[in-house]
Design a protein around this motif. Sequence first.
Motif, PDB file in Angstrom:
ATOM      1  N   PRO A   1       0.864  -1.165  -0.068  1.00 24.21           N
ATOM      2  CA  PRO A   1       0.039  -0.051   0.039  1.00 24.21           C
ATOM      3  C   PRO A   1       0.784   1.210   0.150  1.00 24.21           C
ATOM      4  O   PRO A   1       1.946   1.382   0.210  1.00 24.21           O
ATOM      5  CB  PRO A   1      -0.761  -0.090   1.305  1.00 24.21           C
ATOM      6  CG  PRO A   1      -0.793  -1.500   1.446  1.00 24.21           C
ATOM      7  CD  PRO A   1       0.288  -1.967   1.109  1.00 24.21           C
ATOM      8  N   HIS A   2       0.404   2.392  -0.523  1.00 23.25           N
ATOM      9  CA  HIS A   2       0.881   3.592  -0.905  1.00 23.25           C
ATOM     10  C   HIS A   2       0.702   4.722   0.538  1.00 23.25           C
ATOM     11  O   HIS A   2      -0.477   5.386   0.482  1.00 23.25           O
ATOM     12  CB  HIS A   2       0.568   4.337  -1.841  1.00 23.25           C
ATOM     13  CG  HIS A   2       1.106   3.475  -3.035  1.00 23.25           C
ATOM     14  ND1 HIS A   2       2.396   4.119  -3.723  1.00 23.25           N
ATOM     15  CD2 HIS A   2       0.600   2.599  -3.866  1.00 23.25           C
ATOM     16  CE1 HIS A   2       2.712   3.328  -4.764  1.00 23.25           C
ATOM     17  NE2 HIS A   2       1.779   2.426  -4.898  1.00 23.25           N
ATOM     18  N   PRO A   3       1.477   4.747   1.688  1.00 22.46           N
ATOM     19  CA  PRO A   3       1.312   5.592   2.702  1.00 22.46           C
ATOM     20  C   PRO A   3       1.191   7.201   2.190  1.00 22.46           C
ATOM     21  O   PRO A   3       0.726   7.989   2.728  1.00 22.46           O
ATOM     22  CB  PRO A   3       2.416   5.471   3.645  1.00 22.46           C
ATOM     23  CG  PRO A   3       3.372   4.606   3.118  1.00 22.46           C
ATOM     24  CD  PRO A   3       2.683   3.796   1.902  1.00 22.46           C
ATOM     25  N   GLU A   4       2.159   7.389   1.107  1.00 19.41           N
ATOM     26  CA  GLU A   4       2.391   8.731   0.579  1.00 19.41           C
ATOM     27  C   GLU A   4       0.997   9.085  -0.028  1.00 19.41           C
ATOM     28  O   GLU A   4       0.798  10.262  -0.082  1.00 19.41           O
ATOM     29  CB  GLU A   4       3.522   8.819  -0.282  1.00 19.41           C
ATOM     30  CG  GLU A   4       3.333   8.596  -1.743  1.00 19.41           C
ATOM     31  CD  GLU A   4       3.518   6.793  -2.014  1.00 19.41           C
ATOM     32  OE1 GLU A   4       3.126   6.432  -2.962  1.00 19.41           O
ATOM     33  OE2 GLU A   4       3.635   6.044  -0.779  1.00 19.41           O
ATOM     34  N   ARG A   5       0.277   8.151  -0.507  1.00 16.51           N
ATOM     35  CA  ARG A   5      -1.092   8.714  -1.115  1.00 16.51           C
ATOM     36  C   ARG A   5      -2.120   8.774  -0.142  1.00 16.51           C
ATOM     37  O   ARG A   5      -3.482   9.234  -0.428  1.00 16.51           O
ATOM     38  CB  ARG A   5      -1.373   7.581  -2.256  1.00 16.51           C
ATOM     39  CG  ARG A   5      -0.302   7.502  -3.290  1.00 16.51           C
ATOM     40  CD  ARG A   5      -0.845   6.515  -4.448  1.00 16.51           C
ATOM     41  NE  ARG A   5       0.100   6.347  -5.590  1.00 16.51           N
ATOM     42  CZ  ARG A   5       0.217   5.618  -6.517  1.00 16.51           C
ATOM     43  NH1 ARG A   5      -1.218   5.136  -6.726  1.00 16.51           N
ATOM     44  NH2 ARG A   5       0.957   5.431  -7.150  1.00 16.51           N
ATOM     45  N   ALA A   6      -1.731   8.752   0.968  1.00 14.18           N
ATOM     46  CA  ALA A   6      -2.707   8.785   2.201  1.00 14.18           C
ATOM     47  C   ALA A   6      -2.027   9.738   3.372  1.00 14.18           C
ATOM     48  O   ALA A   6      -2.024   9.404   4.578  1.00 14.18           O
ATOM     49  CB  ALA A   6      -3.231   7.519   2.806  1.00 14.18           C
ATOM     50  N   SER A   7      -1.393  10.827   2.725  1.00 10.42           N
ATOM     51  CA  SER A   7      -0.686  11.614   3.866  1.00 10.42           C
ATOM     52  C   SER A   7      -1.445  12.998   3.928  1.00 10.42           C
ATOM     53  O   SER A   7      -0.767  13.579   4.948  1.00 10.42           O
ATOM     54  CB  SER A   7       0.655  11.898   3.482  1.00 10.42           C
ATOM     55  OG  SER A   7       0.770  12.604   2.001  1.00 10.42           O
ATOM     56  N   GLU A   8      -2.498  13.199   3.486  1.00 15.13           N
ATOM     57  CA  GLU A   8      -3.311  14.395   3.660  1.00 15.13           C
ATOM     58  C   GLU A   8      -4.892  14.263   3.681  1.00 15.13           C
ATOM     59  O   GLU A   8      -5.185  13.446   2.753  1.00 15.13           O
ATOM     60  CB  GLU A   8      -2.779  15.500   2.817  1.00 15.13           C
ATOM     61  CG  GLU A   8      -1.656  16.111   2.889  1.00 15.13           C
ATOM     62  CD  GLU A   8      -1.272  17.150   1.815  1.00 15.13           C
ATOM     63  OE1 GLU A   8      -1.495  18.179   2.228  1.00 15.13           O
ATOM     64  OE2 GLU A   8      -0.764  16.900   0.567  1.00 15.13           O
ATOM     65  N   SER A   9      -5.533  14.646   4.427  1.00 20.09           N
ATOM     66  CA  SER A   9      -7.148  14.479   4.489  1.00 20.09           C
ATOM     67  C   SER A   9      -7.654  14.900   3.313  1.00 20.09           C
ATOM     68  O   SER A   9      -8.669  14.033   2.671  1.00 20.09           O
ATOM     69  CB  SER A   9      -7.747  15.135   5.595  1.00 20.09           C
ATOM     70  OG  SER A   9      -7.418  16.583   5.607  1.00 20.09           O
ATOM     71  N   ILE A  10      -7.332  15.825   2.377  1.00 18.57           N
ATOM     72  CA  ILE A  10      -7.539  16.027   1.123  1.00 18.57           C
ATOM     73  C   ILE A  10      -7.746  14.932   0.357  1.00 18.57           C
ATOM     74  O   ILE A  10      -8.347  14.951  -0.776  1.00 18.57           O
ATOM     75  CB  ILE A  10      -7.128  17.379   0.522  1.00 18.57           C
ATOM     76  CG1 ILE A  10      -7.945  17.852  -0.328  1.00 18.57           C
ATOM     77  CG2 ILE A  10      -5.596  17.171   0.153  1.00 18.57           C
ATOM     78  CD1 ILE A  10      -7.192  19.509  -0.935  1.00 18.57           C
ATOM     79  N   LEU A  11      -6.878  14.008   0.360  1.00 17.06           N
ATOM     80  CA  LEU A  11      -6.601  12.749  -0.609  1.00 17.06           C
ATOM     81  C   LEU A  11      -7.519  11.833  -0.137  1.00 17.06           C
ATOM     82  O   LEU A  11      -7.479  11.005  -1.084  1.00 17.06           O
ATOM     83  CB  LEU A  11      -5.127  12.178  -0.501  1.00 17.06           C
ATOM     84  CG  LEU A  11      -4.106  13.307  -0.771  1.00 17.06           C
ATOM     85  CD1 LEU A  11      -2.518  12.637  -0.628  1.00 17.06           C
ATOM     86  CD2 LEU A  11      -4.082  13.608  -2.193  1.00 17.06           C
ATOM     87  N   GLY A  12      -8.258  12.015   0.804  1.00 22.42           N
ATOM     88  CA  GLY A  12      -9.033  10.855   1.370  1.00 22.42           C
ATOM     89  C   GLY A  12      -8.708  10.180   2.516  1.00 22.42           C
ATOM     90  O   GLY A  12      -9.667   9.555   3.193  1.00 22.42           O
ATOM     91  N   SER A  13      -7.601  10.125   3.028  1.00 21.11           N
ATOM     92  CA  SER A  13      -7.019   9.854   4.316  1.00 21.11           C
ATOM     93  C   SER A  13      -5.868  10.442   4.737  1.00 21.11           C
ATOM     94  O   SER A  13      -5.071  10.505   3.422  1.00 21.11           O
ATOM     95  CB  SER A  13      -7.083   8.414   4.332  1.00 21.11           C
ATOM     96  OG  SER A  13      -6.378   7.879   5.287  1.00 21.11           O
TER      97      SER A  13
END
Length: 216
Positions: A191-203
């Motif tokens: 999984p990609h933690p960098e793609r879930a590093s800001e709430s604007i991204l969905g998480s």
Amino acid sequence: MKVGIIRFPGSNCDRDVFHALELAGAEPDYVWWNQRDLSNFEAIVIPGGFSYGDYLRAGAIAAITPVIEGIKDVVKDEKPVLGICNGAQILAEVGLVPGVFTLNQKAQFICEWVELEVKTTRTPFTRLYQKNEVIRMPIAHAEGRYYTEYIDQLHDQDQIVLGFVGDNPNGSMEAITGVCDQEGLVCAVMPHPERASESILGSDDGLKFFKGIIDY
């Protein structure tokens, strides 16, 4: 804290990781595949992408580049190393984590958000989570199905890092999607933690992966 981000021809998540590391408070810098000396970095991240077009198999060509020897020296110096997606495949390919990440069970590329259970908090990257905490991050891979012949050893030595909750989208053994070495300093996650590093991204559940490096 200086963190090196390894770049191969075909890497495409390097800028995302750079941004996430900055959000976490680190000082990231890019490192090309032909750089051997990584001694000025305190941690290393191998980002996702398609290194060398995934020819032969994902991570196979990247595994024989000069920077890999530098990464092995970083491991010897007991500094944290994180491999994300293609980075996880590379770490498995060179034997820095146990097992392999091979073709998905349905032999197709999967790109979706998933729920994950944090199986251990003994790695620098998961130390800020709670054990058994459920987090949300995206996956994006065609070769992410985890397999090992030493599953009992992984359980005994607490080397399972992340597991799918509910659906097992790629058919991984015991729904495993993240493992570490025996010391817990080398971590490979699909999984990609960098793609879930800001709430604007969905998480923003993934940001602690990078904050944990600094905390460690």
